[in-house]
Enzyme design. Structure first.
Site, mmCIF file in Angstrom:
data_model
loop_
_atom_site.group_PDB
_atom_site.id
_atom_site.type_symbol
_atom_site.label_atom_id
_atom_site.label_comp_id
_atom_site.label_asym_id
_atom_site.label_seq_id
_atom_site.Cartn_x
_atom_site.Cartn_y
_atom_site.Cartn_z
ATOM 1 N N ARG A 1 -4.033 6.760 4.420
ATOM 2 C CA ARG A 1 -4.504 7.018 3.069
ATOM 3 C C ARG A 1 -5.967 6.639 2.889
ATOM 4 N NH1 ARG A 1 0.320 7.400 0.044
ATOM 5 N NH2 ARG A 1 -0.008 7.836 -2.145
ATOM 6 N N ARG B 1 -4.267 6.739 -9.493
ATOM 7 C CA ARG B 1 -3.850 7.269 -8.193
ATOM 8 C C ARG B 1 -4.697 8.477 -7.791
ATOM 9 N NH1 ARG B 1 2.241 8.024 -9.385
ATOM 10 N NH2 ARG B 1 2.243 9.259 -7.477
#
Ligand code: ADP
Length: 219
Positions: free
Chosen positions: A88, A172
């Protein structure tokens, strides 16, 4: 096949990963699911992960990388795997390359799911997950269960993820743009990236994904 799935929250990674893993007969390794399993088991890692996940930020690299390395040692990963939610950020991508080199293996491809931001917000706001199986994913408008709050597939209870609140979703998305998007460039330099549109029906996206992966493997 060893594949990494990338895409913003709400792109349908979880839905597609479950279907692709089944079609390709490889395990679906989702760091989000691994963290959620730790949360429901009440482990120390779960407590740490929950406090961070609820803000929308990333769990520290050190613990995330150790968790993935441990998972990839399992026998069932020998034939390949589909990584969902990892890496990520660039540090995790570099760490993954090191882990794979240590195991004497390499990635076959990176599948990038593309979806416009307004669609992401709509998908996440209505998303409901089954408590029994994270691959059983519904949407109150786009894919409603026959009985409200009950999973069509196994009868499990449906719930909304605590990090699917509007404020957390905004964080996010920001984290995705600043930290995760750069890994697409990182993998593009290795010639591994295939981008497909994640718009349309679930089955259509799966077909598109399988075709893209096969084409990439034949290159
Ligand atoms: P989504 O892809 O829908 O954003 P996930 O279930 O993959 O959701 O992840 C939810 C949360 O779990 C993330 O917002 C983050 O806090 C944590 N997380 C998942 N994967 C990682 C990772 N590789 N590194 C750090 N944190 C992670």
């Amino acid at each position: 096949m060893r594949i990494v799935l990338v895409g913003p929250p709400g792109a349908g990674k979880g839905t597609q990963a479950a279907l692709l893993a089944k079609t390709l007969s490889i395990p679906h390794v989702s760091t989000g699911d691994l963290f959620r399993a730790n949360i429901s088991q009440g482990t120390e890692l779960g407590r740490l992960a929950k406090s961070i996940m609820d803000t929308g930020k990333l769990v520290p690299d050190e613990v995330t990388i150790a968790m993935v390395k441990d998972r990839l040692r399992h026998d069932d990963s020998g034939n390949g795997f589909l990584l969902d939610g990892f890496p990520r950020n660039t540090a995790q991508a570099v760490a993954l390359d090191e882990i794979l080199a240590e195991f004497g293996i390499a990635l076959d491809g990176v599948l990038d799911l593309e979806v416009p931001e307004d669609e992401v917000v709509r998908r996440i706001a209505g998303r409901r997950l089954c408590r029994n199986d994270s691959g059983h994913i519904f949407h109150v408008l786009y894919n409603p269960p026959a009985v409200e709050g009950v999973c069509d597939i196994c009868g499990g209870e449906l719930y909304q993820r605590s990090d699917d609140s509007e404020e957390t979703v905004r964080t996010r998305l920001e984290v995705y743009h600043t930290e995760t998007e750069p890994i697409i460039e990182y993998y593009a330099k290795q010639g591994l990236v295939t981008t497909i549109s994640a718009l349309g029906k679930v089955d259509e996206v799966t077909e598109r994904a399988i075709a893209a992966l096969r084409e990439n493997a034949n290159d």
